[in-house]
Design a protein around this motif. Structure first.
Motif, PDB file in Angstrom:
ATOM      1  N   LEU A 144       0.623  -1.172  -0.061  1.00  0.00           N
ATOM      2  CA  LEU A 144      -0.034  -0.072  -0.099  1.00  0.00           C
ATOM      3  C   LEU A 144       1.091   1.205   0.072  1.00  0.00           C
ATOM      4  N   MET A 145       0.699   2.242  -0.831  1.00  0.00           N
ATOM      5  CA  MET A 145       1.327   3.448  -0.866  1.00  0.00           C
ATOM      6  C   MET A 145       0.417   4.572  -0.914  1.00  0.00           C
ATOM      7  N   VAL A 146       1.082   5.809  -0.637  1.00  0.00           N
ATOM      8  CA  VAL A 146       0.157   6.958  -0.758  1.00  0.00           C
ATOM      9  C   VAL A 146       0.633   7.955  -1.627  1.00  0.00           C
ATOM     10  N   THR A 147      -0.394   8.621  -2.460  1.00  0.00           N
ATOM     11  CA  THR A 147      -0.024   9.715  -3.550  1.00  0.00           C
ATOM     12  C   THR A 147       0.655  11.045  -2.897  1.00  0.00           C
ATOM     13  N   HIS A 148       1.436  11.641  -3.394  1.00  0.00           N
ATOM     14  CA  HIS A 148       2.404  12.881  -3.011  1.00  0.00           C
ATOM     15  C   HIS A 148       1.322  14.250  -2.877  1.00  0.00           C
ATOM     16  N   THR A 149       0.320  14.144  -3.563  1.00  0.00           N
ATOM     17  CA  THR A 149      -0.606  15.357  -3.468  1.00  0.00           C
ATOM     18  C   THR A 149      -1.736  15.143  -2.685  1.00  0.00           C
ATOM     19  N   LYS A 150      -2.770  14.135  -3.128  1.00  0.00           N
ATOM     20  CA  LYS A 150      -3.928  13.959  -2.309  1.00  0.00           C
ATOM     21  C   LYS A 150      -4.008  13.344  -1.073  1.00  0.00           C
ATOM     22  N   ARG A 151      -2.833  12.529  -0.897  1.00  0.00           N
ATOM     23  CA  ARG A 151      -2.547  11.529   0.084  1.00  0.00           C
ATOM     24  C   ARG A 151      -3.638  10.474  -0.006  1.00  0.00           C
ATOM     25  N   ASP A 152      -3.862  10.118  -1.307  1.00  0.00           N
ATOM     26  CA  ASP A 152      -4.747   8.824  -1.103  1.00  0.00           C
ATOM     27  C   ASP A 152      -3.980   7.557  -1.171  1.00  0.00           C
ATOM     28  N   VAL A 153      -4.574   6.580  -0.541  1.00  0.00           N
ATOM     29  CA  VAL A 153      -4.067   5.288  -0.666  1.00  0.00           C
ATOM     30  C   VAL A 153      -4.224   4.469  -1.827  1.00  0.00           C
ATOM     31  N   ILE A 154      -3.025   3.877  -2.396  1.00  0.00           N
ATOM     32  CA  ILE A 154      -2.918   3.067  -3.687  1.00  0.00           C
ATOM     33  C   ILE A 154      -2.417   1.656  -3.296  1.00  0.00           C
ATOM     34  N   ILE A 155      -3.299   0.891  -3.843  1.00  0.00           N
ATOM     35  CA  ILE A 155      -2.801  -0.727  -4.015  1.00  0.00           C
ATOM     36  C   ILE A 155      -1.701  -0.828  -5.181  1.00  0.00           C
ATOM     37  N   ILE A 156      -0.581  -1.535  -4.883  1.00  0.00           N
ATOM     38  CA  ILE A 156       0.386  -1.857  -5.726  1.00  0.00           C
ATOM     39  C   ILE A 156       0.936  -3.536  -5.644  1.00  0.00           C
ATOM     40  N   ASP A 157       1.822  -3.376  -6.522  1.00  0.00           N
ATOM     41  CA  ASP A 157       2.317  -4.946  -6.716  1.00  0.00           C
ATOM     42  C   ASP A 157       1.270  -5.936  -6.852  1.00  0.00           C
ATOM     43  N   PHE A 158       0.906  -6.304  -8.280  1.00  0.00           N
ATOM     44  CA  PHE A 158       0.184  -7.101  -8.722  1.00  0.00           C
ATOM     45  C   PHE A 158       0.835  -8.536  -9.186  1.00  0.00           C
ATOM     46  N   GLY A 159       2.217  -8.546  -8.745  1.00  0.00           N
ATOM     47  CA  GLY A 159       2.982  -9.634  -9.037  1.00  0.00           C
ATOM     48  C   GLY A 159       2.234 -11.046  -8.862  1.00  0.00           C
ATOM     49  N   LEU A 160       1.812 -11.171  -7.519  1.00  0.00           N
ATOM     50  CA  LEU A 160       0.958 -12.550  -7.478  1.00  0.00           C
ATOM     51  C   LEU A 160      -0.258 -12.533  -7.457  1.00  0.00           C
ATOM     52  N   SER A 161      -0.805 -11.443  -8.261  1.00  0.00           N
ATOM     53  CA  SER A 161      -2.509 -11.557  -8.626  1.00  0.00           C
ATOM     54  C   SER A 161      -2.853 -12.554  -9.640  1.00  0.00           C
ATOM     55  N   THR A 162      -3.921 -13.056  -9.754  1.00  0.00           N
ATOM     56  CA  THR A 162      -4.497 -13.839 -10.563  1.00  0.00           C
ATOM     57  C   THR A 162      -5.803 -13.635 -10.898  1.00  0.00           C
ATOM     58  N   THR A 163      -6.362 -14.227 -11.992  1.00  0.00           N
ATOM     59  CA  THR A 163      -7.908 -13.998 -12.366  1.00  0.00           C
ATOM     60  C   THR A 163      -8.559 -15.551 -11.850  1.00  0.00           C
ATOM     61  N   VAL A 164      -9.723 -15.176 -11.232  1.00  0.00           N
ATOM     62  CA  VAL A 164     -10.252 -16.323 -10.737  1.00  0.00           C
ATOM     63  C   VAL A 164     -11.827 -16.471 -10.920  1.00  0.00           C
ATOM     64  N   ASN A 165     -12.164 -17.601 -10.745  1.00  0.00           N
ATOM     65  CA  ASN A 165     -13.723 -17.841 -10.916  1.00  0.00           C
ATOM     66  C   ASN A 165     -14.346 -17.561  -9.508  1.00  0.00           C
ATOM     67  N   ARG A 166     -15.055 -16.678  -9.292  1.00  0.00           N
ATOM     68  CA  ARG A 166     -15.575 -16.236  -7.849  1.00  0.00           C
ATOM     69  C   ARG A 166     -16.865 -17.134  -7.507  1.00  0.00           C
ATOM     70  N   LYS A 167     -17.306 -18.100  -8.352  1.00  0.00           N
ATOM     71  CA  LYS A 167     -18.289 -18.800  -7.869  1.00  0.00           C
ATOM     72  C   LYS A 167     -17.850 -20.386  -7.969  1.00  0.00           C
ATOM     73  N   GLY A 168     -16.795 -20.439  -8.480  1.00  0.00           N
ATOM     74  CA  GLY A 168     -16.314 -22.042  -8.697  1.00  0.00           C
ATOM     75  C   GLY A 168     -14.873 -22.538  -7.936  1.00  0.00           C
ATOM     76  N   THR A 169     -14.592 -23.654  -8.272  1.00  0.00           N
ATOM     77  CA  THR A 169     -13.300 -24.015  -7.369  1.00  0.00           C
ATOM     78  C   THR A 169     -12.189 -23.498  -8.115  1.00  0.00           C
ATOM     79  N   ASN A 170     -11.247 -22.827  -7.329  1.00  0.00           N
ATOM     80  CA  ASN A 170     -10.091 -22.408  -7.840  1.00  0.00           C
ATOM     81  C   ASN A 170      -8.616 -23.215  -7.281  1.00  0.00           C
ATOM     82  N   SER A 171      -7.704 -23.048  -8.010  1.00  0.00           N
ATOM     83  CA  SER A 171      -6.335 -23.665  -7.479  1.00  0.00           C
ATOM     84  C   SER A 171      -5.626 -22.287  -7.535  1.00  0.00           C
ATOM     85  N   ILE A 172      -5.623 -21.734  -6.250  1.00  0.00           N
ATOM     86  CA  ILE A 172      -4.617 -20.812  -5.682  1.00  0.00           C
ATOM     87  C   ILE A 172      -3.282 -21.025  -5.270  1.00  0.00           C
ATOM     88  N   PRO A 173      -2.428 -20.479  -5.700  1.00  0.00           N
ATOM     89  CA  PRO A 173      -1.027 -20.881  -5.066  1.00  0.00           C
ATOM     90  C   PRO A 173      -0.956 -20.472  -3.619  1.00  0.00           C
TER      91      PRO A 173
END
Length: 330
Positions: A144-173
């Motif tokens: 999580l990081m913060v913008t310099h101007t508005k000081r809003d919180v930003i989610i970063i680093d999607f290196g581990l992210s994956t696309t999933v089926n929200r209603k079915g069986t998933n194989s999540i590492p």
């Protein structure tokens, strides 16, 4: 499996650098680990002097996957926005991202209003990401990081992210940062089918616990953010939170609401854990509008720490009085 963070100072083309190593399990075989070594360098775009971060991903398959995810989340609120990408002289993919400030749990919890703002913004980002069937899988303060101007919180680093089926069986590492990993990721066989995006809610709950630690006494929140924290320990915390929530006459309502939100996010069963959008829409902690809050709803940490000590002392005196024997004499 955790993703330990390595940090070193390197002198690169664009200035100081940070190196992060993330260990992940192969989704098909939990016995094989893979280490993705990426380098972050900083610079300034000459056209408009915008500060930028250049993330070099040396593994082509991982670079393509992260680049695709960043394109999918383009223009979503409170998530990192890809500015550009190119291939350097070594053949490695470089992601061009905005430069942001570090997020610090102890720096953003000076008041309950600040805590509410942070959690609301992260949940807003997660709700948008989850709506695209993407799960982040590594929500923690360093991502999580913060913008310099508005000081809003930003989610970063999607290196581990994956696309999933929200209603079915998933194989999540089995991946993430130690202490922030949801129980269903560590022991998936115990939970059956569930919405995998709930893992991000649990991880954010740990971050919320870190911010609320000085506000909510005697709930073992000082362990949150520690590498020794495990899902088994959070069961004890949830039990203590239930006791805290029952003391409506002792603690301000805003703290009772904050504790209840934390309890909801730490729900062990992922099928019963509320989604990001459900929490934003329905939880009373987010109901108050800025400018219309009662004074206690803007609780400041510097004032509350003294009040906590008073409450503890009064409780101690009551306990001592109950244990004392009373002698009557004429």
């Amino acid at each position: 499996m955790s993703s330990p963070q390595l940090q070193s100072s390197l002198n690169g083309t664009f200035g100081n650098s940070e190196t992060s190593a993330q260990a992940r399990d192969n989704a098909q075989s939990e016995e094989s680990d893979y280490h993705d070594l990426s380098t972050i360098e900083f610079g300034i775009r000459i056209a408009d002097f915008m500060p930028l971060a250049f993330k070099t991903v040396p593994v082509s398959g991982l670079a393509e996957r992260e680049l695709e995810l960043l394109r999918d989340i383009h223009c979503l609120p409170n998530v990192i926005q890809l500015q550009d990408s190119f291939v350097n002289d070594n053949g490695d993919t470089v992601l061009v991202l905005p430069m942001l400030k570090r997020f610090d749990c102890n720096a953003v919890n000076e008041s309950i209003c600040s805590v509410r703002k942070v959690v609301k913004q992260v949940l807003t980002g997660l709700a948008a990401v989850h709506a695209k069937n993407i799960v982040h899988l590594d929500i923690n303060p360093s991502n999580l990081m913060v913008t310099h101007t508005k000081r809003d919180v930003i989610i970063i680093d999607f290196g581990l992210s994956t696309t999933v089926n929200r209603k079915g069986t998933n194989s999540i590492p089995v991946c993430g940062t130690t202490g922030y990993i949801a129980p269903e990721i560590l022991n998936r066989q115990n939970y059956g089918d569930y919405d995998p995006t709930g893992a991000d809610i649990y991880s954010l709950g740990i971050v919320l616990g870190e911010m609320l630690e000085p506000y909510i006494p005697d709930c073992d929140l000082h362990y949150f953010g520690s590498k020794y924290l495990a899902p088994e320990n959070t069961k004890t915390t949830v039990s203590l939170l239930n006791g805290f929530i029952s003391q409506t006459s002792v603690y301000p309502r805003v703290l009772i609401q904050a504790a209840d939100l934390l309890k909801c996010m730490l729900e062990e069963n992922p099928r019963e854990r509320k989604s990001a959008q459900e929490l934003l829409d329905c939880h009373p902690f987010f109901a108050a509008c800025p400018g219309t809050e009662e004074p206690k709803a803007t609780l400041k940490l510097c004032e509350w720490v003294c009040r906590v000590q008073e409450i503890k002392y009064q409780r101690y005196l009551c306990e001592e009085r109950e244990e004392c024997e009373v002698y009557r004499y004429r």
